[in-house]
Design a protein around this motif. Structure first.
Motif, PDB file in Angstrom:
ATOM      1  N   SER A 181       0.841  -1.190   0.000  1.00 25.26           N
ATOM      2  CA  SER A 181       0.000   0.000   0.000  1.00 25.26           C
ATOM      3  C   SER A 181       0.875   1.238   0.000  1.00 25.26           C
TER       4      SER A 181
ATOM      5  N   SER B 163       3.845   3.708   5.974  1.00 24.59           N
ATOM      6  CA  SER B 163       4.220   3.371   7.348  1.00 24.59           C
ATOM      7  C   SER B 163       5.611   2.757   7.397  1.00 24.59           C
ATOM      8  N   SER B 164       6.173   2.385   6.257  1.00 22.87           N
ATOM      9  CA  SER B 164       7.562   1.913   6.231  1.00 22.87           C
ATOM     10  C   SER B 164       8.340   2.808   5.273  1.00 22.87           C
TER      11      SER B 164
ATOM     12  N   GLU C 159       7.465   2.180   1.603  1.00 19.11           N
ATOM     13  CA  GLU C 159       6.190   2.747   1.167  1.00 19.11           C
ATOM     14  C   GLU C 159       6.297   4.256   1.022  1.00 19.11           C
TER      15      GLU C 159
ATOM     16  N   PRO D  84       0.216  -0.874  13.647  1.00 22.93           N
ATOM     17  CA  PRO D  84       0.844  -0.952  12.323  1.00 22.93           C
ATOM     18  C   PRO D  84       0.551  -2.278  11.614  1.00 22.93           C
TER      19      PRO D  84
ATOM     20  N   ARG E 124      -1.544  -2.812   7.997  1.00 22.02           N
ATOM     21  CA  ARG E 124      -0.981  -3.481   6.837  1.00 22.02           C
ATOM     22  C   ARG E 124      -1.847  -4.671   6.416  1.00 22.02           C
TER      23      ARG E 124
ATOM     24  N   ALA F  28      -4.694  -3.528   4.320  1.00 22.12           N
ATOM     25  CA  ALA F  28      -4.310  -3.246   2.941  1.00 22.12           C
ATOM     26  C   ALA F  28      -4.180  -4.532   2.143  1.00 22.12           C
TER      27      ALA F  28
END
Lengths: 722, 80
Positions: free
Chosen positions: A67, A71-72, A75, B27, B31, B34
């Motif tokens: 996605s 958040s990383s 990404e 988190p 994920r 998604a």
């Protein structure tokens, strides 16, 4: 749409992990890729030229993600790149989204997020053959009509669909086809408008609705920063109020996006994609009952890792010896030509040729290890290995994928640190890179052999000598685990990532792709780390060679002329030159630091000289003790020279320099230190100089502490037992 | 016991359940969403790793290795 002829059209390649995206990228760009890092992050950046149907594109391979929630770091780079927020990078002209034909809806989730940023898109429906086998039928034409963007059926590993993809991309660039938008409920639009107004009031820049939705849906969106949200101002009230608009309409703010997009994609694909009535039990499921079994799975894993380890520890040996022989031969060939200029001769032979040799010597291990890593990854087994091993590593900040780098480091930390690339989580990757060099590599073995052979075996017998050798291999691992825990707990401040690992279906790997990966890694090592390693070797060479006053040779030759033995005189001259070199001066100056570990100046010089490669301490001691620089760890001359050396002054005058505690301290020091320029160079290229220097500093500190403790306790024990 | 609501981490190999509504700001959960682990969708635990953690789960044709600490964020309704 930019039609500027002077600038190449830029195409971004996006997709979930395990969709064959990298294979497609390699197919399209061939050997002309540029590999680097995005500024400020350790996310790999790959780009390359792609010509198709008379059109020239620049293809940029973005990290594989599920996605754009950012958040990383992966990404975040992908999102910033696509939104045109990355420094020095223009927004791409079109996007190719690689979709696994067996998992269309889940893969299109990312595509639908990308489309939200207003980018023309082509769907590459990859691995279509696997979908056929699973009984999934897809009508690309109908799917294309439903989605509103071109859909190209592909089998990238076989080159199927490549030309059609080029044609579709050219069309997308020219006509800018956009994917069908999610029919957002009125509440989402209202929340977005509210956000836009709030951002404007704070003076942040205007954003497209797609980017505003990212801010709305993602718990901590990176887009907010990029929009120029004032640093001192807390966005929570504005975000909370915007999300309340969603909640009031019955949507949970953090799950609304997934629910809406998946529902939309379900509708869009319903007509074009159909699944078999009865799901077949796949070969993957049958294999997994064995390969992840609590007994058989572990047994297979241990066996595989044993083969991997043997391959780099033993099978690479003959190739490395051959490289050494060739390098030595080249040195001998060049030497006579340069004989009139001794300094130049030594620079070329010992500095340049030796330095280049010191780089290519790692190639056999790197190539062999990456053959196995590519095999493990491409077959899908790597994820199973990580699943089996994760518990062992997870608690100290590593993860299941740390196993291969750590194990490889027992052969050599260079391929080990490079292997950490397989770890997606940047925090676990960095921890693995910092802890791996503690594993006892094969370059430490000569040091152990010399010390054990000269001091342990004669007094304590072969049994204890073997036990000692084993202990030296355990000490690094025993230290690495708490080090990883400490680094992770107190040094790294990035947020830990959840360890979610897809277990992809098993696939037959293609040799072409495997060889490509081996070559890619080897080339990268040669270009990026090789230059640094050669430079380091030349610096150490200069410190050993200079100064070079002529009277040293004259004095030694005159003193020893009665011997009438030319080779003995040459060895004495070499020893005399080394003794007054800059490096030896540094060694003498540093000796007080190592005094608590029982090291005299000669050992200290050996430690410094071994920075280009640990085993160099043997030839340095050989030179210092006048037994010749070609002495190896089994040399009886060197062993007896060590046992016959006595302190000439100071508090220990008259006592032997090498005692059992000193020998143990030397071994512990070498077990724990990062006295290996090549590893430091590779760490710097993989994680940045800051972390490489941190690694060097903490390991040197640990090594010094370990050596001092060993020497002091050993001396106490000797006194007590006598 | 069927009908019980518990964290996914409490499941054993072979257990199936329905993901419950609500979306914790975790988190791992974000994920998983998604990836298609939506509220109301079915999830199964295929097996538990030999050392007791992580677990392998399956949903929507996708198999994932997931740590128990992350699986704790997912509330599921146990199916028979």
């Amino acid at each position: 749409m930019s039609k500027d002829k002077t600038r190449r059209v830029r195409i971004a390649l996006v997709g979930n992990p395990n969709t064959g995206k990298t294979t497609l990228f390699n197919r399209l760009t061939g050997a002309r890729q540029k590999i680097g890092n995005y500024p400020g992050v350790t996310v790999e950046k790959k780009s390359g030229p792609w010509e198709s149907g008379g059109r020239a594109f620049t293809l940029v391979d973005l990290p594989g993600t599920y996605s754009l929630a950012a958040s990383s770091p992966d990404e975040r780079v992908a999102l910033d790149f696509l939104a045109g927020h990355l420094d020095g990078e223009e927004k791409p002209d079109a996007v190719v989204c690689v979709v696994d034909a067996s998992n269309v809806v889940r893969n299109l989730f990312l595509a639908s997020q990308v489309a939200d940023l207003g980018l023309p898109m082509v769907i590459a429906l990859n691995m279509a053959d696997a979908a056929d086998r699973a009984g999934i039928t897809i009508d690309p034409t109908l799917l294309s009509r439903c989605l509103g963007v071109p859909v190209v059926r592909m089998v990238a590993t076989k080159g199927e669909g490549i030309d059609a993809l080029g044609h579709a991309v050219a069309q997308a660039v020219d006509h800018g086809a956009l994917m069908a938008q999610v029919p957002w409920p009125e509440a989402v639009d209202r929340a977005v408008k509210y956000l836009a107004a709030g951002l404007e009031k704070e003076g942040a820049s205007l954003l497209a609705p797609g980017e505003l939705r990212r801010i709305l849906f993602d718990p901590r969106s990176a887009v907010l920063e990029r929009a120029g949200w004032p640093a001192g101002s807390d966005p929570a009230p504005l975000l909370g109020a915007a999300r309340d608009v969603l909640s009031a309409a019955g949507w949970h703010p953090l799950s609304a996006e997934a629910l809406l997009r998946y529902e939309h994609l379900g509708h869009l694909t319903a007509a074009a994609v159909s699944f078999p009535e009865k799901r077949r039990r796949s070969p993957t499921e049958r294999l997994d009952t064995v390969l992840t079994h609590r007994v058989w799975g572990l047994a297979v894993f241990v066996l595989m890792m044993f083969v991997v380890f043997q391959s780099i520890y033993r099978w690479a040996g003959p190739f490395m010896e051959a490289i050494e022989a060739v390098v030595a031969h080249v040195g001998e060939l060049v030497a006579p030509w340069l004989a009139p200029w001794p300094a130049l001769q030594s620079l070329v032979v010992d500095g340049v040729v030796g330095g280049v040799g010191g780089v290519i010597i790692f190639l056999p291990q790197i190539l062999i290890l990456f053959f196995f890593i590519a095999l493990l990854e491409d077959t899908g087994y790597m994820a199973r290995g990580a699943f089996l091993m994760d518990k062992m590593f997870g608690w100290c900040g590593l993860n299941g994928k740390s196993f291969v780098p750590m194990l490889s480091s027992y052969a050599c930390a260079i391929p080990g640190v490079l292997a950490a690339r397989t770890i997606e989580d940047p925090r676990a990757r960095l921890t693995t890179i910092l802890a791996s060099p503690l594993m006892s590599c094969s370059a430490r073995l000569p040091v152990y052999t010399l010390m054990i052979g000269a001091f342990i075996e004669p007094s304590f017998g072969a049994g204890l000598a073997g036990g000692m050798l084993f202990a030296m291999h355990v000490v690094g691992l025993a230290v690495a685990i708490p080090v990883a825990w400490t680094v992770n707990k107190f040094v790294l401040h990035t947020r830990p990532q959840p360890f979610l690992l897809e277990m992809p279906p098993y696939r037959l790997p293609r040799l072409r792709d495997i060889f490509w990966r081996m070559w890619e890694r080897a080339r990268e090592f040669l270009v990026r780390a090789g230059t640094v390693i050669v430079a380091m070797t030349i610096v150490i060479w200069a410190l050993v060679y200079f100064p070079r006053p002529a009277d040293v040779r004259e004095r030694v030759t005159a003193d020893l002329s009665v011997l009438n033995d030319n080779s003995a005189i040459d060895r004495a001259v070499d020893a005399a030159y080394l003794e007054q070199s800059y490096l030896a001066r540094a060694g003498r100056a540093l000796q007080p630091v190592f005094d608590p570990a029982g090291f005299d100046w000669k050992i200290t010089v050996g430690v410094l000289a071994s920075f280009p490669a640990r085993e160099v301490i043997i030839s340095t001691l050989g030179t210092i003790y006048g037994v010749g620089h070609d002495a190896d760890e089994d040399s009886d001359d060197l062993r007896s020279a060590l046992t016959r050396d006595f302190w000439t002054h100071g508090p220990r005058a008259g006592h032997p320099v090498f005692t059992v505690p000193v020998a143990l301290a030397v071994m512990v020091f070498f077990a724990l230190c990062l006295q290996c320029g090549a590893t430091v160079a590779v760490m710097a290229k993989e994680a940045g100089w800051r972390w490489a220097l941190f690694g060097f500093a903490y390991m040197t500190a640990l090594a010094w502490l370990g050596a001092v403790l060993t020497f002091q306790l050993g001396t106490l024990w000797l006194e007590w037992s006598s | 016991m069927s009908g019980e609501i518990c964290p996914l981490a409490a499941f054993r190999a072979g257990d199936r359940g329905l993901v419950q509504p609500g979306a914790p700001e975790h988190p791992a959960f974000q994920r998983l969403l998604a990836m298609g682990l939506l509220p109301g969708s079915e999830v199964a635990v295929i097996q538990v790793a030999p050392l007791g953690d992580p677990i392998e789960i399956e949903f929507g044709g996708l198999r994932l290795s997931l740590r128990k600490s992350d699986a704790a964020a997912v509330q599921v309704l146990r199916l028979g």
